[in-house]
Design an enzyme around this catalytic site. Structure first.
Site, PDB file in Angstrom:
ATOM      1  CB  CYS A  26     133.484  91.837  38.207  1.00 36.12           C
ATOM      2  SG  CYS A  26     134.868  91.568  37.109  1.00 36.12           S
ATOM      3  CE  LYS A  29     130.295  90.621  34.096  1.00 30.82           C
ATOM      4  NZ  LYS A  29     131.577  90.357  33.543  1.00 30.82           N
ATOM      5  NE  ARG A  93     137.028  97.515  32.696  1.00 28.13           N
ATOM      6  CZ  ARG A  93     137.339  96.228  32.624  1.00 28.13           C
ATOM      7  NH1 ARG A  93     136.905  95.502  31.613  1.00 28.13           N
ATOM      8  NH2 ARG A  93     138.061  95.663  33.561  1.00 28.13           N
TER       9      ARG A  93
END
Length: 199
Positions: A26, A29, A93
């Site tokens: 998150c 990004k 990730r």
């Protein structure tokens, strides 16, 4: 400053500690999105661009400490504790820990890694260099290691029997990428300790 800043636990020492840098799915990004929106509006967001630059440089600064201590990484046995981008999740990730592991593996290091929750996801998503070996415990990861790199601040790592960890290692070099451990305690146990942003 608005009063909520003092009350929001996500702002302050809990999330702004020195370390390898931020990651995850998150926040990176969101930073990129804010930069893009600002540019679309004709207002270059230099502050956030600098945040991205500094974040990227944190990992390189950490790796320089490792290289300086080991001279070269090729054929060195290196243990890494942590795969997830933060503790208490299996989310790997955009993990700085994964990036760290892949960088040292690419330089020829023999890497053994452990994470309490992130190993299955790392395998499932094929995120790790094929030469990296995942093991079942922190002490097993440390076996024969010439350096131990702590990449995710799991509480489990702070609770290890460090006498057993040191006995398992070939050389007691400890690089604490999250400043999880007490430097004086680690040095008192015979480790050569390196933290981030610490003398």
């Amino acid at each position: 400053l608005p009063i909520w800043i003092g009350m929001d636990k996500r702002i302050g020492r809990n999330f702004l500690n020195a370390g390898l840098g931020y990651g995850g799915s998150c926040f990176p990004k969101d930073v990129k999105a804010f930069i893009a929106i600002a540019e679309e509006l004709g207002v270059p967001f230099q502050l956030l661009k600098e945040v991205e630059r500094i974040n990227a440089s944190q990992l390189e600064r950490f790796l320089k400490k490792v290289r300086d201590a080991l001279w070269v990484l090729r054929d060195k046995k290196i243990a890494v504790w942590g795969l997830s981008f933060k503790p208490d999740t299996d989310d790997v990730r955009n993990s700085v820990a994964i990036e760290l592991i892949n960088k040292i593996a690419a330089e020829g290091a023999i890497v053994t890694a452990y994470d309490p929750k992130g190993m299955e996801k790392a395998k499932e998503y094929k995120l790790l260099d094929s030469r990296v070996r995942l093991v079942e415990s922190p002490v097993e990861a440390a076996g024969g290691a010439e350096a131990l790199l702590l990449a995710t601040e799991w509480k489990e790592f702070a609770r290890q029997d460090f006498a057993a960890v040191k006995a398992a290692m070939h050389t007691p070099l400890l690089f604490d990428g999250r400043n999880l451990l007490n430097p004086s305690t680690m040095r008192g146990m015979g480790f050569v300790y390196y933290g981030v942003g610490r003398p």
